[in-house]
Design a protein around this motif. Structure first.
Motif, PDB file in Angstrom:
ATOM      1  N   LEU A  86       0.816  -1.293  -0.012  1.00 20.19           N
ATOM      2  CA  LEU A  86       0.140   0.111  -0.169  1.00 20.19           C
ATOM      3  C   LEU A  86       0.962   1.229  -0.188  1.00 20.19           C
ATOM      4  N   VAL A  87       1.995   1.226   0.772  1.00 17.09           N
ATOM      5  CA  VAL A  87       2.861   2.435   0.785  1.00 17.09           C
ATOM      6  C   VAL A  87       3.447   2.431  -0.651  1.00 17.09           C
ATOM      7  N   ILE A  88       4.380   1.415  -1.053  1.00 17.75           N
ATOM      8  CA  ILE A  88       4.678   1.356  -2.229  1.00 17.75           C
ATOM      9  C   ILE A  88       3.732   2.054  -3.497  1.00 17.75           C
ATOM     10  N   ALA A  89       2.436   1.353  -3.401  1.00 19.73           N
ATOM     11  CA  ALA A  89       1.648   1.803  -4.497  1.00 19.73           C
ATOM     12  C   ALA A  89       1.272   3.324  -4.421  1.00 19.73           C
ATOM     13  N   ALA A  90       1.281   3.847  -2.854  1.00 20.70           N
ATOM     14  CA  ALA A  90       0.631   4.958  -2.842  1.00 20.70           C
ATOM     15  C   ALA A  90       1.768   6.031  -3.311  1.00 20.70           C
ATOM     16  N   ALA A  91       2.906   5.699  -3.059  1.00 21.11           N
ATOM     17  CA  ALA A  91       4.240   6.652  -3.539  1.00 21.11           C
ATOM     18  C   ALA A  91       4.172   6.546  -5.156  1.00 21.11           C
ATOM     19  N   PHE A  92       3.828   5.466  -5.829  1.00 19.83           N
ATOM     20  CA  PHE A  92       4.061   5.502  -7.065  1.00 19.83           C
ATOM     21  C   PHE A  92       2.687   6.192  -7.938  1.00 19.83           C
ATOM     22  N   LEU A  93       1.704   5.992  -7.181  1.00 16.12           N
ATOM     23  CA  LEU A  93       0.411   6.476  -7.696  1.00 16.12           C
ATOM     24  C   LEU A  93       0.334   8.096  -7.407  1.00 16.12           C
ATOM     25  N   ILE A  94       1.174   8.535  -6.486  1.00 16.46           N
ATOM     26  CA  ILE A  94       1.247  10.170  -6.396  1.00 16.46           C
ATOM     27  C   ILE A  94       2.008  10.761  -7.438  1.00 16.46           C
ATOM     28  N   ILE A  95       3.333   9.766  -7.767  1.00 15.23           N
ATOM     29  CA  ILE A  95       4.139  10.268  -8.723  1.00 15.23           C
ATOM     30  C   ILE A  95       3.256  10.236 -10.100  1.00 15.23           C
ATOM     31  N   MET A  96       2.710   9.210 -10.580  1.00 17.03           N
ATOM     32  CA  MET A  96       2.025   9.068 -11.664  1.00 17.03           C
ATOM     33  C   MET A  96       0.920   9.824 -12.036  1.00 17.03           C
ATOM     34  N   TYR A  97       0.180  10.074 -10.874  1.00 13.53           N
ATOM     35  CA  TYR A  97      -0.952  11.008 -10.959  1.00 13.53           C
ATOM     36  C   TYR A  97      -0.779  12.669 -11.094  1.00 13.53           C
ATOM     37  N   ILE A  98       0.430  12.867 -10.471  1.00 14.88           N
ATOM     38  CA  ILE A  98       1.044  14.262 -10.602  1.00 14.88           C
ATOM     39  C   ILE A  98       1.502  14.585 -11.914  1.00 14.88           C
ATOM     40  N   TRP A  99       2.376  13.672 -12.374  1.00 17.53           N
ATOM     41  CA  TRP A  99       2.877  13.621 -13.783  1.00 17.53           C
ATOM     42  C   TRP A  99       1.918  13.833 -14.744  1.00 17.53           C
ATOM     43  N   HIS A 100       0.873  12.960 -14.598  1.00 19.02           N
ATOM     44  CA  HIS A 100      -0.241  12.988 -15.636  1.00 19.02           C
ATOM     45  C   HIS A 100      -0.954  14.010 -15.350  1.00 19.02           C
ATOM     46  N   TYR A 101      -1.071  14.862 -14.299  1.00 15.01           N
ATOM     47  CA  TYR A 101      -1.789  16.201 -14.068  1.00 15.01           C
ATOM     48  C   TYR A 101      -1.057  17.269 -14.898  1.00 15.01           C
ATOM     49  N   GLY A 102       0.170  17.323 -14.749  1.00 18.37           N
ATOM     50  CA  GLY A 102       1.005  18.498 -15.042  1.00 18.37           C
ATOM     51  C   GLY A 102       1.029  18.307 -16.518  1.00 18.37           C
ATOM     52  N   THR A 103       1.065  16.829 -17.373  1.00 17.20           N
ATOM     53  CA  THR A 103       0.971  16.960 -18.835  1.00 17.20           C
ATOM     54  C   THR A 103      -0.171  17.243 -19.484  1.00 17.20           C
ATOM     55  N   VAL A 104      -1.388  16.897 -18.631  1.00 19.35           N
ATOM     56  CA  VAL A 104      -2.601  17.297 -19.172  1.00 19.35           C
ATOM     57  C   VAL A 104      -2.724  19.128 -19.248  1.00 19.35           C
TER      58      VAL A 104
END
Length: 780
Positions: free
Chosen positions: A502-520
């Protein structure tokens, strides 16, 4: 709705019409580029050979589960032999319902041209419904040979589901988050699989040396993990020929040992095939039996990796391998261990090694360790593939991707991710040391991925397969009937190791969603600030500047319109190149774009402006190889377009061609008539493979040949004068009035990811001396 759209069209006015005529979409080019490929047919012999090879790539993770299932099911020991029978019955029916029925015969059919995993399912949905949060797709993309989709009757259930998904932005974001959660958990699976597989295999050393410290086994596992990750840069292809025989031998041996144990110890365990023992198991133990589901879940781990690793094998080959080899051998292995435990309940902590006949113990230990390495390799490779897919779809920072095989497209190596995985694997191994806690963490990651896949399969079955809603309901109910109890069981063990994924997934999820948000947001800025073609036209052929010899490649995320960085460039500098090419590199929700269909070229405005647009299209499996000269490919595509354009001009004197051109323009809606004296004769020119023209191109006079020669000579002179790649460096910043969470996400996390990720100039192999960055800041 209809009247509103008509009013909107009327209000666009003549300036909008002018832009459309000067910078038209590439419908004709895409249609002419489409090459019809035949679907590959596999002979029976080839299918059997591929089924054998798939053992080494696809089933390693699932096959090593007998090493640790019973220990994690009964970490406190076995009190009643009937509990072993009940646990075995659960294992049997879990293997039957999830890997066999759900994945092998249903989910595998949802592959995207052989590609599996959550992002492959997402790409299928993006093609059949407009759910992509970056709206950079165009109808020309649908003409790719690798782009497949269906149309629906207006009142059909599929059409209603499609409209429901497309109706609100929050539904698209919810779907994206669901996909990202599944992806992040799959990455966690890639971290925990090597840990539990290698640690369980190395634990066999203690069987022959009972007094040996557990730290020795942990150290042995760490050494194997370091060696495993250190060899990743060689690629699977270098040692892949060894994997299939090893895994086949592994399956045959555990199946044979299981059969011997059934015959030798207690054949009455076969009554576990009666599902009534599942009911008795829960009735007898209640809470303890429910908590033990976390260990039984490990018997089906590797199932999701089975889907994610589906790259180079036809579905039929995987189905044959599973039903003929994997499934029966696993049933025999688990049943044999259960038969041994019925009479040796005290040996549950190392039931696998204890049940091996003495004469083949050490050979079996070596094979078990090797099989664990193979299983780890499969999940590591799947993690690389998942990261590559996320990167291509704008959901992961740009990292270096190395192609390790000339024969197989999907075999890649990502150095940065490899070392991150190794560090996390070693940290989990050394930090826990306890197989039970690692097993709890492993089970949490696996079951969440399975639940995500179940929910993604619902729209897939409705939109892509157009299945009846009753069949969809049956599939969903049966899947959740098994997966939700497992999920509830592992959630109760969050404090016993389940928090790790859950911690590992949360860290990757934050990275991926913020990157996607900035890209959009960067794409939206490009869209809203693009420059009108009418403004460019008003500057005249010189663009209001000195046109110096050379070619300027202006990179943009827009497939139409003039990017803001270009206006920023020409308003701050006194000169511009004599040839300007707007280059748009975009990734599509397809696994690959054939090289013949990759580049689309179109002229923008009158000929004397010498402005072009080139759209380079890639799939999520395509790579920018180091030996590919992107600049040369751009120039070759431009030269081919100029040749074909001039040849079509020479052919346009024919009445037949004039009628054809008029018909094509009517079909594409190019029936606008303007009173401007601008030369629009170039508006119907296409880029198409030279071989596709055949006898359709008639060289009407030597003037056409001379014109081609002059135009190409002009381009070559410009190329020799110098080529400059102009890249926009858009900095995204949060407004001062933004909430604190948004400021942290944009100003710190996204900015940090932008600094450490690879630049586009490196990805496209742009020489540093030919690079020009144009900076601008965008506040959101």
């Amino acid at each position: 709705m209809a009247s509103g759209s008509v009013d909107e069209e009327m209000n666009k006015g003549s300036m909008w019409e002018l832009d459309q005529n000067l910078d038209q979409p590439m419908d004709e080019e895409a249609g002419r580029l489409r090459n019809m490929y035949r679907e590959k047919k596999f002979s029976a012999i080839l299918v059997m050979r591929l089924a054998f090879q798939s053992l080494g790539v696809v089933f390693g993770d699932l096959g090593t589960s007998p090493l640790y299932v019973f220990y994690n099911t009964f970490p406190r020991g076995v009190e009643d032999a009937e509990d072993v029978i009940g646990a075995l019955s659960l294992i049997i029916y879990s293997l039957t319902l999830i890997p066999l029925l759900k994945y092998v015969f249903v989910v595998l059919r949802a592959n995207d041209n052989g590609q599996g995993g959550t992002f492959a399912l997402y790409s299928l949905l993006c093609r059949h419904a407009k759910v992509n949060t970056i709206p950079n797709q165009h109808r020309t993309d649908e003409q790719l040979t690798t782009y497949s989709r269906h149309t629906y009757a207006e009142n059909s259930l599929a059409a209603k589901v499609k409209r429901w998904l497309e109706s609100h932005a929050y539904k698209k974001n919810a779907l994206l988050i669901l996909v990202l959660v599944g992806t992040c958990m799959a990455i966690g699976d890639g971290i925990l699989t090597p840990v539990i597989s290698v640690l369980s295999a190395s634990g066999g050393i203690k069987f022959d040396h009972p007094k040996m410290s557990n730290d020795i086994a942990v150290l042995f596992a760490v050494v194997i993990l370091v060696g495993l990750f250190s060899m990743q840069h060689y690629g699977v292809d270098k040692v892949g020929w060894l994997f299939a025989p090893i895994v086949l031998l592994w399956f045959l041996l555990i199946g044979a040992i299981g059969a011997v144990n059934i015959w030798k110890h207690d054949s009455s365990v076969l009554k576990a095939f009666n599902p009534v023992y599942i009911y008795r198991y829960f009735r007898r133990g209640k809470r303890e039996s429910w908590m033990s589901l976390g260990g039984i879940l490990l018997s089906i781990t590797g199932t999701e990796a089975l889907f994610a690793d589906l790259c180079h094998f036809p579905v039929l080959a995987v189905q044959i391998a599973f039903t003929l080899i994997v499934f029966p051998c696993l049933l025999l292995a688990y049943t044999g261990q259960a038969a041994y435990l019925v009479h040796n309940k005290e040996h549950v902590s190392d039931a696998f090694y204890r049940s091996i006949p003495d004469g083949i113990y050490w050979p079996m230990f070596i094979i078990a360790t090797t099989a664990a390495i193979v299983a780890s390799q499969a999940t590591i490779s799947a993690t690389f593939s998942i990261i590559k897919q996320a990167l291509a779809l704008g959901c992961f920072p740009r990292v270096k991707v190395v192609h390790t095989s000339r024969k197989f497209l999907g075999q890649i190596y990502i150095p940065d991710i490899n070392w991150v995985l190794m560090i996390l694997c070693i940290a989990v191994t050394v930090g826990f040391k306890n197989q039970s806690q690692i097993g709890n963490a492993y089970g949490t990651a696996v079951v969440i991925v399975m639940v995500v896949t179940t929910f993604l399969m619902i729209p897939i079955m409705l939109l892509v397969w157009r299945s009846h809603w009753i069949l969809v309901s049956i599939f969903t109910a049966l899947s959740l009937l098994v997966e939700l109890p497992y999920l509830s069981a592992v959630l109760f063990k969050i404090d016993q190791g389940g928090w790790v994924p859950l911690v590992i997934a949360a860290a990757f999820l934050i990275i991926m969603y913020i990157w996607h948000y900035g890209t959009v947001k960067r794409y939206e800025f490009e869209m809203h600030s693009k420059v009108s073609m009418a403004w460019i036209l008003g500057l005249g052929p010189s663009l209001g500047l000195v046109r110096v010899p050379g070619i300027g490649f202006v990179y943009t995320e827009l497939a139409s319109g003039v990017p803001h960085i270009f206006s920023h460039f020409i308003t701050n500098l006194p000169a511009i190149h004599s040839v300007v090419v707007f280059v748009c590199v975009k990734y599509l929700p397809v696994y690959t774009v054939p090289v013949e269909e990759r580049f689309l070229v179109r002229r923008i405005g009158p000929k004397n402006f010498h402005m072009f647009r080139c759209v380079a299209r890639y799939g999520y499996k395509d790579l920018h190889k180091k030996d590919d000269d992107f600049e040369k490919m751009l120039f070759d595509s431009l030269s081919l377009f100029v040749q074909l354009e001039t040849m079509m001009e020479g052919y346009s004197d024919s009445d037949e061609y004039s009628l054809l051109t008029q018909q094509q323009m009517m079909e594409n809606g190019d029936d606008n008539t303007l009173s401007s004296n601008v030369d629009y004769s170039c508006s119907s020119y296409d880029i198409q493979p030279a071989q596709s023209q055949g006898s359709n191109i008639v060289r009407s006079s030597s003037q056409t040949t001379q014109t081609i020669s002059d135009e190409l000579e002009y381009l070559n002179r410009c190329k020799d004068a110098g080529v400059v790649h102009i890249l926009g460096n858009t900095m995204v910043r949060a407004r001062r009035e933004s909430i604190i969470v948004k400021r942290i996400a944009v100003d710190y996390i996204y900015a940090f990811l932008r600094r450490i990720c690879r630049e586009n100039s490196v990805i496209f192999n742009v020489p540093h001396e030919s690079l020009l960055n144009v900076g601008q800041i965008y506040y959101i």
